[in-house]
Design an enzyme around this catalytic site. Structure first.
Site, PDB file in Angstrom:
ATOM      1  N   HIS B  77       0.334  -1.024  -0.029  1.00 51.16           N
ATOM      2  CA  HIS B  77       0.458  -0.018   0.270  1.00 51.16           C
ATOM      3  C   HIS B  77       1.110   1.288   0.014  1.00 51.16           C
ATOM      4  CE1 HIS B  77      -3.402   3.101   1.384  1.00 51.16           C
ATOM      5  NE2 HIS B  77      -1.980   3.593   2.430  1.00 51.16           N
ATOM      6  N   ASP B 106       5.840  22.125 -26.600  1.00 50.31           N
ATOM      7  CA  ASP B 106       6.602  20.349 -25.923  1.00 50.31           C
ATOM      8  C   ASP B 106       7.252  20.847 -24.890  1.00 50.31           C
ATOM      9  OD1 ASP B 106       6.053  17.504 -24.855  1.00 50.31           O
ATOM     10  OD2 ASP B 106       4.915  17.835 -27.190  1.00 50.31           O
ATOM     11  N   TRP B 142       7.227  -0.299   3.537  1.00 54.54           N
ATOM     12  CA  TRP B 142       7.758   0.557   2.729  1.00 54.54           C
ATOM     13  C   TRP B 142       8.916   1.011   2.931  1.00 54.54           C
ATOM     14  CZ3 TRP B 142       9.118   6.078   1.289  1.00 54.54           C
ATOM     15  CH2 TRP B 142       8.424   7.273   2.284  1.00 54.54           C
ATOM     16  N   SER B 170      12.657   6.360 -13.762  1.00 55.18           N
ATOM     17  CA  SER B 170      11.916   7.149 -14.343  1.00 55.18           C
ATOM     18  C   SER B 170      11.318   9.048 -14.321  1.00 55.18           C
ATOM     19  CB  SER B 170      10.572   6.266 -14.090  1.00 55.18           C
ATOM     20  OG  SER B 170       9.751   7.524 -14.671  1.00 55.18           O
ATOM     21  N   SER B 171      11.965   8.477 -12.516  1.00 55.06           N
ATOM     22  CA  SER B 171      11.505   9.939 -11.622  1.00 55.06           C
ATOM     23  C   SER B 171      12.515  10.779 -12.355  1.00 55.06           C
ATOM     24  CB  SER B 171      11.758   9.827  -9.717  1.00 55.06           C
ATOM     25  OG  SER B 171      10.574   9.233 -10.070  1.00 55.06           O
ATOM     26  N   HIS B 254      13.588  12.188   2.799  1.00 60.94           N
ATOM     27  CA  HIS B 254      12.805  13.282   4.059  1.00 60.94           C
ATOM     28  C   HIS B 254      12.509  13.881   2.719  1.00 60.94           C
ATOM     29  CE1 HIS B 254      10.812  16.147   6.604  1.00 60.94           C
ATOM     30  NE2 HIS B 254      11.751  16.913   5.647  1.00 60.94           N
ATOM     31  N   GLU B 256      12.185  13.103  -0.613  1.00 64.37           N
ATOM     32  CA  GLU B 256      11.444  12.373  -1.097  1.00 64.37           C
ATOM     33  C   GLU B 256       9.530  12.572  -0.376  1.00 64.37           C
ATOM     34  OE1 GLU B 256      10.765  10.666  -3.860  1.00 64.37           O
ATOM     35  OE2 GLU B 256       8.567   9.856  -3.144  1.00 64.37           O
ATOM     36  N   TYR B 258       8.913  16.128   0.637  1.00 65.84           N
ATOM     37  CA  TYR B 258       8.673  16.842   0.069  1.00 65.84           C
ATOM     38  C   TYR B 258       9.302  17.510  -1.527  1.00 65.84           C
ATOM     39  CZ  TYR B 258       8.936  18.764   4.464  1.00 65.84           C
ATOM     40  OH  TYR B 258       8.629  18.984   5.858  1.00 65.84           O
ATOM     41  N   SER B 269      -1.027  27.560  -4.766  1.00 67.29           N
ATOM     42  CA  SER B 269      -0.983  28.756  -4.840  1.00 67.29           C
ATOM     43  C   SER B 269      -1.659  29.569  -6.479  1.00 67.29           C
ATOM     44  CB  SER B 269       0.453  28.792  -4.895  1.00 67.29           C
ATOM     45  OG  SER B 269       0.897  29.224  -3.737  1.00 67.29           O
ATOM     46  N   HIS B 303      15.293  12.831  11.553  1.00 70.34           N
ATOM     47  CA  HIS B 303      14.134  13.571  12.848  1.00 70.34           C
ATOM     48  C   HIS B 303      13.792  11.403  12.539  1.00 70.34           C
ATOM     49  CE1 HIS B 303      12.251  15.396   9.180  1.00 70.34           C
ATOM     50  NE2 HIS B 303      12.194  14.095   9.363  1.00 70.34           N
ATOM     51  N   HIS B 304      14.009  10.507  11.485  1.00 66.95           N
ATOM     52  CA  HIS B 304      13.415   9.867  11.715  1.00 66.95           C
ATOM     53  C   HIS B 304      14.238   8.601  12.120  1.00 66.95           C
ATOM     54  CE1 HIS B 304      10.266  11.581   8.596  1.00 66.95           C
ATOM     55  NE2 HIS B 304      11.396  11.485   8.156  1.00 66.95           N
ATOM     56  N   THR B 329       7.591  27.129   5.618  1.00 62.06           N
ATOM     57  CA  THR B 329       5.774  26.564   5.866  1.00 62.06           C
ATOM     58  C   THR B 329       5.010  27.089   6.155  1.00 62.06           C
ATOM     59  OG1 THR B 329       7.364  23.957   6.085  1.00 62.06           O
ATOM     60  CG2 THR B 329       5.013  24.349   6.007  1.00 62.06           C
ATOM     61  N   LYS B 332       4.140  30.164   4.068  1.00 64.98           N
ATOM     62  CA  LYS B 332       3.036  29.592   2.525  1.00 64.98           C
ATOM     63  C   LYS B 332       1.878  29.469   2.948  1.00 64.98           C
ATOM     64  CE  LYS B 332       6.638  27.409  -0.355  1.00 64.98           C
ATOM     65  NZ  LYS B 332       5.790  27.563  -1.387  1.00 64.98           N
ATOM     66  N   ARG B 451       2.207   1.261  15.521  1.00 64.34           N
ATOM     67  CA  ARG B 451       1.791   1.315  14.142  1.00 64.34           C
ATOM     68  C   ARG B 451       2.136  -0.023  13.096  1.00 64.34           C
ATOM     69  NH1 ARG B 451       5.879   4.710  10.960  1.00 64.34           N
ATOM     70  NH2 ARG B 451       5.045   3.935   8.696  1.00 64.34           N
TER      71      ARG B 451
HETATM   72  C1  HEM Z   1       6.239  20.955   9.196  1.00 66.02           C
HETATM   73  C2  HEM Z   1       6.825  19.928   8.665  1.00 66.02           C
HETATM   74  C3  HEM Z   1       7.041  18.724   9.190  1.00 66.02           C
HETATM   75  C4  HEM Z   1       7.256  18.149   9.689  1.00 66.02           C
HETATM   76  C5  HEM Z   1       7.969  19.039  11.166  1.00 66.02           C
HETATM   77  C6  HEM Z   1       7.725  16.770   9.824  1.00 66.02           C
HETATM   78  C7  HEM Z   1       8.021  15.880  11.282  1.00 66.02           C
HETATM   79  C8  HEM Z   1       7.950  14.436  11.013  1.00 66.02           C
HETATM   80  C9  HEM Z   1       9.000  13.961  12.459  1.00 66.02           C
HETATM   81  C10 HEM Z   1       9.719  13.952  12.734  1.00 66.02           C
HETATM   82  C11 HEM Z   1       8.673  12.098  11.461  1.00 66.02           C
HETATM   83  C12 HEM Z   1       9.011  11.288  11.991  1.00 66.02           C
HETATM   84  C13 HEM Z   1       8.492  10.969  12.900  1.00 66.02           C
HETATM   85  C14 HEM Z   1       8.499   9.136  13.858  1.00 66.02           C
HETATM   86  O1  HEM Z   1       8.855   8.780  12.686  1.00 66.02           O
HETATM   87  O2  HEM Z   1       8.699   8.792  15.172  1.00 66.02           O
HETATM   88  C15 HEM Z   1       7.905  13.019  10.589  1.00 66.02           C
HETATM   89  C16 HEM Z   1       7.448  11.447   9.515  1.00 66.02           C
HETATM   90  C17 HEM Z   1       6.654  11.378   8.281  1.00 66.02           C
HETATM   91  N1  HEM Z   1       6.479  12.595   7.303  1.00 66.02           N
HETATM   92 FE1  HEM Z   1       6.891  14.208   8.245  1.00 66.02          FE
HETATM   93  N2  HEM Z   1       7.480  16.225   8.794  1.00 66.02           N
HETATM   94  C18 HEM Z   1       6.532  17.549   8.447  1.00 66.02           C
HETATM   95  C19 HEM Z   1       5.832  17.351   7.051  1.00 66.02           C
HETATM   96  C20 HEM Z   1       5.847  16.252   6.397  1.00 66.02           C
HETATM   97  C21 HEM Z   1       4.827  16.691   4.927  1.00 66.02           C
HETATM   98  C22 HEM Z   1       4.644  17.653   4.126  1.00 66.02           C
HETATM   99  C23 HEM Z   1       5.257  15.184   4.714  1.00 66.02           C
HETATM  100  C24 HEM Z   1       4.751  14.555   3.057  1.00 66.02           C
HETATM  101  C25 HEM Z   1       4.111  15.559   2.132  1.00 66.02           C
HETATM  102  C26 HEM Z   1       5.378  14.737   5.741  1.00 66.02           C
HETATM  103  C27 HEM Z   1       5.504  13.266   6.076  1.00 66.02           C
HETATM  104  C28 HEM Z   1       6.033  11.949   6.567  1.00 66.02           C
HETATM  105  C29 HEM Z   1       5.917  10.869   6.433  1.00 66.02           C
HETATM  106  C30 HEM Z   1       6.060   9.931   4.991  1.00 66.02           C
HETATM  107  C31 HEM Z   1       6.779  10.147   7.663  1.00 66.02           C
HETATM  108  C32 HEM Z   1       6.529   8.764   7.785  1.00 66.02           C
HETATM  109  C33 HEM Z   1       6.960   8.498   7.962  1.00 66.02           C
HETATM  110  C34 HEM Z   1       7.510   6.284   8.525  1.00 66.02           C
HETATM  111  O3  HEM Z   1       6.857   5.875   7.873  1.00 66.02           O
HETATM  112  O4  HEM Z   1       8.165   6.481   9.349  1.00 66.02           O
HETATM  113  N3  HEM Z   1       6.020  15.035   6.385  1.00 66.02           N
HETATM  114  N4  HEM Z   1       7.623  13.883   9.913  1.00 66.02           N
HETATM  115 CU   LIG Z   2      10.651  14.040   7.992  1.00 70.69          CU
END
Ligand code: HEM
Ligand SMILES: [Cu+2]
Ligand SMILES: [Cu+2]
Lengths: 373, 535
Positions: B77, B106, B142, B170-171, B254, B256, B258, B269, B303-304, B329, B332, B451
């Protein structure tokens, strides 16, 4: 129907405090200084976010309400304001700095394990925890409790009864810790990454194979009781089924527990020196097998081919005893090593595998295992 | 009459007929449509897997599947949604819109464009085929942390690695193409600061892609050699380090996230000024904020990994850097709200999606800020709180903007209008159900539900039940969306060239259904200024 009523009552009453308590809406405050500090930090950041949200979203909602074409609003044409843009860059920076200061303090405190007065080593295995008390010479394995295992595919009633309302949060052997003493955990794993998490302690630490992480906890006197947690890092098939249960007891009760454990360990070592009868081995082997091996090889020995081979007709179980012992001791590929089990348990389980499921292998004695180590 | 058609005289070749048109096409509009349809199909497949997950989690106990298959469902998924749905959808939008927005005929590299699309169905096919292999599909999440994804993974993992390589090719090709188009094919009279924000955000995203995807390729290649050729990059018994895998993964991962949100910022916008009938507030600060987010996104990856056992100094650094991202952010969000402020707003479907994007994405931003506080992350990490966070930013963020963009530009793509009434019904259906689906997951996470578990203790039963009901309702809303789109393509009323009267942008100067070749002669300075967002 009952579910539907619960659903409705939860939806309607989400804001009332009684529901807060009942359904666990918020992070636990826990019982240690660290968990309380974390909770305070969490609440502080939460309220800061709420405050910002109230300001930002009310501006937005007001605008959506008042500045509508249908209300006759005429669009202004401004598209810049240096003052405003500076303000909403600088004010957030100040707020963030104010949040970072207490966060830094808490972080430095919780990473400092130097005060510890005793050590417990925690090892994650697929899918169970091993606890070692190196100074006391105690070591044991902690598995998901049998009644929870049985209830997974049982009825709702089974699940309610399992572990006295602690379905999936109950184990066979609990970790026992004394209150009022700073304890250092050394955390590692034998196969994949696991994570040892007890929310009420504010301890959550990855268990990395081949590396040792540390963490510490001190449960204040007066907080004796049972605390529960779960593995918090995906570790394969039964990741959801390797809970953690800790009994926190007074120092006196702890000392008593330690001497009991040491006596039991001595008895087990003595029994490894005697020669067991086949019936004894088979009886003991069955219980060791069902707790440790059935997760992959299934209770009836049919396994889950192609990944987890069947014991029924297995060439290893029907072949040379030495190979069988070696494989179970040291593992192979996705088959974990079981050298942390005692000699008698290993001899019993190997004998069981060689003679149950229609197999016709030889009997293995604890002394055989001992010399193969 | 528009500039483009007036000069469209020397070669009159339209699209080829039949199936071969789609196989051989080098036209950015055809390829854009292919991307969008591919992404939509993958969205439905990924959604079907999610229905499986929510069905198993509806009630305690294992009812429908084996735990290993449950893990395969969550893994596939995530992979399909990220690499199969969101990313291709944005590349599709970029393909359709960027040449029209910069006054080009084009894309700069049309043959490569064909190739970068046609790799995708094969990559997606290989990925999905792992479900039918012995040992099952990948089941390690994932994020595929080693050694669960190396020593302990099913055989199908090698196919997964191959698929990731293809997706990466591709990307990267897509990104190169967009950079080349924006920098070389832009109308000579269009300065960088005349470019619409969607073009700006995609230009910056392309640099993120080129920086991040090769790192992902490196990570899966190391996995491949660890699995098959005896290396031990991630195996401690051979002197390797499983935590190094996470560093490499998140150095890709990370940026990714963004990659999946910056183009969304661009879309929103465009839509908000149109329906507020007011120029975009703070055009240049939008551009600078996007660039700073992109820069910061490269230096916050760990931070992950707050719980992997990093030194305190490392944790402090990554906490501070992460908190810093909240600043651009925030800029914006404030700019969007200032654009709405004292406007003259109407709420057609694209605006509904865009406004709710601002609202819900901000909620995801708040939980992101909370997760960035390292000590608090001890309790949040790997719980449903994180699941709620990333679904608020990805579903009600990235996906929301894609749906908004589809309704906004559908008239230009098809020359027809969609059914506004149905679109509004669909919007309310989706937004209510998506919140029933994801909001309770905050509570589950805080109350301690990890999770990626197929079964849970009884205290989590009620919120999981609610969440699953929301999930089924949200899933069903896509049936209506499919109908609305097909109905528009087949029976829509003819659209005007500029169906949203206050919309700005060169694309609206084209014919109602944009002609096959957009700008054969570049637009004039005067036209560019008239249509610029930077007024
Ligand atoms: C204010 C901006 C953001 C901050 C400060 C932030 C911070 C974080 C942090 C610290 C984690 C890790 C949490 C953990 O696993 O304990 C996380 C996870 C995640 N964030 Fe954000 N994030 C932000 C915006 C975004 C945006 C814009 C996206 C995507 C469009 C995003 C997608 C994700 C995803 C996919 C995960 C999970 C990754 C996983 O599978 O473990 N985040 N974020
Ligand atoms: Cu991140
Ligand atoms: Cu686990």
């Amino acid at each position: 129907m009952k579910r539907l009523t619960t659903l409705l009552s939860v939806l309607v009453a989400t804001m009332s405090t009684s529901v807060f308590a009942e359904y666990g809406l918020n992070m636990t405050e826990g019982v240690t200084e660290i968990s309380k500090n974390i909770y305070d930090l969490h609440m502080m950041v939460f309220w800061v976010c709420v405050a910002i949200a109230v300001v930002v979203f009310s501006a937005m909602l007001y605008s959506m309400f008042a500045h509508r074409k249908s209300k006759g609003a005429v669009a202004a044409q401004f598209h810049e304001s240096t003052t405003a843009e500076l303000a909403w860059t600088i004010i957030p920076v100040i707020i963030l700095v104010l949040m970072a200061i207490p966060a830094t303090k808490v972080l430095i405190d919780l990473e400092d394990t130097s005060k510890a007065e005793m050590t417990v080593k925690i090892t994650g295995h697929q899918w169970k925890w091993q606890y070692d008390y190196p100074e006391e010479g105690i070591s044991f394995i902690s598995n998901l409790a049998q009644d929870s295992k049985d209830a997974i595919r049982g009825t709702d009633e089974d699940r309610k009864k399992a572990g006295n309302d602690n379905y999936l949060l109950d184990v066979d052997n609990r970790l026992v810790l004394p209150s009022g003493k700073p304890i250092r955990f050394l955390i590692t794993a034998s196969d994949v990454i696991h994570n040892w998490w007890v929310p009420d302690f504010g301890v959550k630490q990855d268990a990395n194979p081949g590396f040792i992480n540390d963490a510490w906890v001190e449960i204040p006197v007066g907080n004796e009781g049972t605390y529960r947690g779960q593995c918090a890092e995906l570790c394969g098939k039964d990741h959801g089924f390797m809970p953690i249960v800790v009994d926190v007891v007074t120092q006196a009760e702890y000392d008593k527990w330690v001497s009991e454990q040491q006596a039991a360990a001595k008895a087990a070592a003595d029994s490894a020196n005697k020669t067991w009868s086949k019936d004894e081995l088979m009886a003991q082997g069955k219980s060791v097998y069902n707790t440790n091996c059935a997760g992959c090889h299934k209770v009836d020995g049919t396994g889950m081919p192609p990944v987890f081979p069947a014991m029924v007709g297995s060439p290893v179980a029907n072949g040379e005893a030495a190979d069988h012992i070696g494989l179970v001791l040291h593992g192979k590929g996705a088959m974990p090593a079981f050298k942390m089990l005692g000699d008698s348990d290993l001899a019993a389980v190997i004998t069981y595998e060689r003679n149950a499921f229609g197999n016709t292998g030889s009997v293995v004695q604890p002394s055989d295992v001992k010399s193969a180590r | 009459m528009t500039t483009a058609t007036a000069s469209h005289d020397d070669h009159h070749h339209g699209p080829e007929k039949g199936l071969m048109r789609w196989v051989k096409t080098t036209n950015h509009k055809d390829i854009g449509s292919l991307y969008m349809w591919f992404a939509f199909i993958m969205l439905l497949i990924g959604g079907a897997l999610a229905m499986g997950i929510r069905a198993e989690l509806l009630a305690p106990g294992m009812q429908l599947m084996e735990p290993q298959f449950f893990n395969s469902l969550t893994t596939m998924h995530g992979l399909i949604m990220v690499f199969g749905a969101i990313m291709p959808a944005f590349v599709g939008l970029g393909n359709w819109l960027i040449p029209m927005m910069v006054g080009a005929p084009d894309m700069a590299l049309p043959r490569m464009n064909n190739w970068s699309f046609w790799i995708l169905p094969f990559a997606g096919g290989i990925l999905l085929s792992t479900f039918f292999m012995e040992g099952g599909a990948p089941a390690f999440g994932w994020t595929f942390y080693a050694p669960l994804s190396t020593t302990f993974a099913p055989d199908s993992t090698d196919f997964f690695i191959f698929a990731v390589h293809l997706l990466g090719f591709s990307s990267i090709m897509g990104a190169i193409n967009i950079i080349a188009t924006v920098l070389n094919m832009r109308a000579p009279e269009m300065k960088l600061m005349d470019m619409p924000l969607f073009v700006w955000t995609w230009l910056i995203t392309s640099f993120l892609l080129i920086g991040a995807m090769p790192v992902l390729a490196g990570a899966v290649t190391m996995m491949l050699t660890d699995r098959n050729f005896g290396t031990a990059f991630f195996d401690a018994t051979g002197g390797g380090d499983p935590v190094m895998f996470q560093h490499i993964f998140w150095f890709f991962g990370h940026p990714e996230v963004y990659i999946m949100i910056l183009p969304a910022f661009g879309v929103v916008s465009h839509i908000i000024p149109t329906f507020a009938r007011k120029p975009l507030f703070g055009y240049s600060s939008m551009v600078y904020a996007t660039a700073s987010i992109a820069f910061l996104s490269y230096i916050v990856w760990a931070h992950h990994m707050f719980l992997t056992g990093m030194p305190v100094a490392g944790e402090l650094y990554f906490m501070y850097a992460t908190m810093l991202i909240a600043v651009p952010t925030g800029v914006k969000v404030f700019n969007w709200i200032s654009t709405m402020w004292r406007g003259s707003m109407t709420f057609e479907a694209p605006m509904l999606w865009a406004v709710s994007f601002v609202f819900l994405f901000t909620i995801g931003g708040f939980s992101g800020l909370m997760l960035g506080i390292a000590p608090a992350d001890i309790q949040y990490h790997d719980t449903y709180f994180v699941v709620a966070h990333f679904h608020y930013v990805l579903v009600t963020g990235a996906l929301w903007s894609i749906i908004a963009a589809t309704f906004y530009w559908l008239p230009k793509w098809t020359g027809k209008m969609y059914n506004e009434g149905l679109a509004k019904v669909h919007f309310w259906w989706a937004i209510i159900s998506v919140n029933v689906l994801f909001f309770p997951q905050h509570f589950l996470g805080l109350a301690g539900m990890p999770r990626r578990i197929p079964d849970y203790s009884l205290q989590f039963a009620d919120f999981n039940y609610i969440s699953s009901i929301g999930g089924f309702a949200f899933g069903a809303s896509f049936i209506l969306l499919t109908y609305i789109i097909i109905d528009c393509v087949r029976n829509g009323k003819p659209a005007e060239a500029r169906p949203w009267p206050s919309a700005k942008g060169l694309e609206w100067t084209l014919e109602p259904k944009a002609q096959y070749h957009s700008f054969n002669t570049p637009p004039s300075r005067k036209l560019i200024e008239q249509e610029s967002q930077n007024s």
